[in-house]
Design an enzyme around this catalytic site. Structure first.
Site, short mmCIF file in Angstrom:
data_model
loop_
_atom_site.label_atom_id
_atom_site.label_comp_id
_atom_site.label_asym_id
_atom_site.label_seq_id
_atom_site.Cartn_x
_atom_site.Cartn_y
_atom_site.Cartn_z
N ARG A 1 -0.24 -4.47 -6.57
CA ARG A 1 -0.34 -5.79 -6.51
C ARG A 1 0.82 -6.14 -7.74
NH1 ARG A 1 -5.57 -4.67 -7.41
NH2 ARG A 1 -6.78 -5.02 -5.55
N HIS B 1 0.88 -1.28 0.10
CA HIS B 1 -0.03 0.10 -0.20
C HIS B 1 0.89 1.16 -0.02
CE1 HIS B 1 -3.01 -2.84 0.79
NE2 HIS B 1 -2.78 -2.95 1.87
N GLU C 1 -2.20 -0.65 7.75
CA GLU C 1 -3.54 -1.26 8.51
C GLU C 1 -3.10 -2.27 9.71
OE1 GLU C 1 -4.28 -3.25 4.75
OE2 GLU C 1 -3.34 -5.15 5.30
#
Length: 395
Positions: A279, A96, A131
């Site tokens: 990705r 991310h 996260e």
């Protein structure tokens, strides 16, 4: 306080029944990979039966909903997103972006006319996405780079030209630059190995495992990934990454720039409110290797396991090293009134039992699978009953 309904995401890697069982609803017949509780524009939670969504509720009165402190720091938006995540098969090797890269990438794709919902779009907002995942069952992941010398050891002795090449890169430069060279060699379109090269290395790991491997976990992970994504260079990249097993009640923080892949389990996630995912493999979705390689932090470091602090006996609070969110888990067993931590805008989700949440002016009963958004103006909360609550809020 406003009742909210989560939004399911049917990504192919998701379990069909883990989230429905946890949140007590009928399985829809396909994968339920995630359930989102938040106000992100791509999937805002429904409010009060679906008459409007959480983003619209906040926009109608941001001062009351968010509070002046949160507005001053984050603008008129909810800064976090709460999820339940249930990978049944490994999901993508991903990273991310940080705020600067996300903002620049979003603007560049806008200027290029890439639709916000296009499958090949990288940046769906301008935000970073650190996260934290809290395990509800044993939860397996890969996260961050191993020490270069340890990674080199895993490639040593494998009967594979690709393994020999990666071993040489890591041995010649056991630094973040050596890790960068090995990772880039695997993923860059100019040097990435062929599916056959990957298969040869996979078979070498299989043979090493049969022969009494000194690294059985690493070799087993290679075989697991090869079964799900045959020929993908991300299989080999797993040998560069730290393996992580979370037991129920443990938490892992993944910073922006941290390469990771979730392999299996059931957990609660809280993150900055973003849907930006870069990705590099282990997926059928859009892959942008060049963008990912530019966003990665190549410094080897152990996974960041976050230990909780206990609040008034019943609640464990997991503080992340970011300003966007924190997560608390409250286990009520005595039907007594317990204060809840946190302030500002909060989302509470009941995972088990029946719990009554009370503010100065309101009260709501939550049962398994039900959730509520609490506006900043509601002030201090308390809870009583028997059950388990998870809460996302802003530090």
């Amino acid at each position: 306080m406003h009742r909210i309904g989560g939004i399911t995401r049917d990504y192919a890697w998701g379990s069909p029944d883990a989230i429905p069982a946890l949140l007590d609803f009928a399985p829809p017949g396909g994968p339920v990979a995630e359930m989102w509780f938040g106000a992100h524009p791509s999937a805002p939670a429904g409010v009060d039966g679906g008459a409007r969504d959480l983003a619209a509720l906040i926009a109608a009165d941001p001062s009351a909903m968010l509070g002046d402190d949160v507005r001053a720091r984050f603008g008129d938006r909810l800064p976090y997103l709460l999820k339940i995540v249930a990978p049944q098969r490994p999901l993508s090797l991903q990273v991310h972006p940080n705020v600067e890269r996300a903002s620049a990438g979003f603007d560049a794709e806008d200027r290029a006319g890439v639709p916000i919902d296009a499958p090949h779009r990288n940046y769906r907002d301008r935000n970073h996405k650190p996260e934290l995942v809290y395990a509800l069952t044993p939860f397996e992941a890969l996260c961050g780079f191993r020490a270069p010398r340890r990674a080199a050891e895993l490639f040593a002795g494998l009967a594979s030209p690709l393994a020999e090449k990666l071993h040489a890169l890591l041995r010649s430069d056991p630094s973040p630059e050596g890790v960068r060279a090995a990772f880039t060699c695997l993923l860059d379109r100019r040097s990435r190995p062929s599916p056959q090269d990957v298969r040869v290395l996979v078979e070498a790991c299989r043979e090493r495992l049969r022969s009494g491997s000194t690294s059985p976990r690493a070799d087993s992970t290679v075989l697991t990934l090869a079964a799900a994504y045959p020929g993908d260079p991300g299989i080999v990249a797993s040998l560069l990454l730290n393996p992580v097993t979370l037991q129920p009640g443990e938490a892992l923080f993944v910073p922006a720039g941290g390469v990771h892949a979730y392999l299996g389990g059931l957990g609660v996630e809280v993150m900055a409110s973003s849907d930006n995912v870069l990705r590099a493999g282990l997926t059928t979705k859009h892959v942008d290797v060049d963008e990912l390689l530019g966003a990665v932090d190549y410094v080897a470091a152990p996974p960041i396991r976050t230990a909780p602090e206990v609040f008034h006996g019943a609640t464990r609070v997991f503080y992340a090293p970011v300003d966007d969110f924190e997560l608390s888990v409250t286990d009520l067993v005595d039907d007594e009134v317990h204060p809840l931590p946190g302030r500002g805008p909060r989302i509470l989700l009941c995972l088990a039992g029946t719990v009554t949440v009370t503010s100065a002016d309101d009260e709501v009963v939550l049962v398994q699978g039900s959730a509520v958004f609490v506006a900043a103006v509601e002030g201090v909360l308390s809870a009583r009953g028997t059950g388990t609550l998870v809460q996302a809020d802003v530090p």
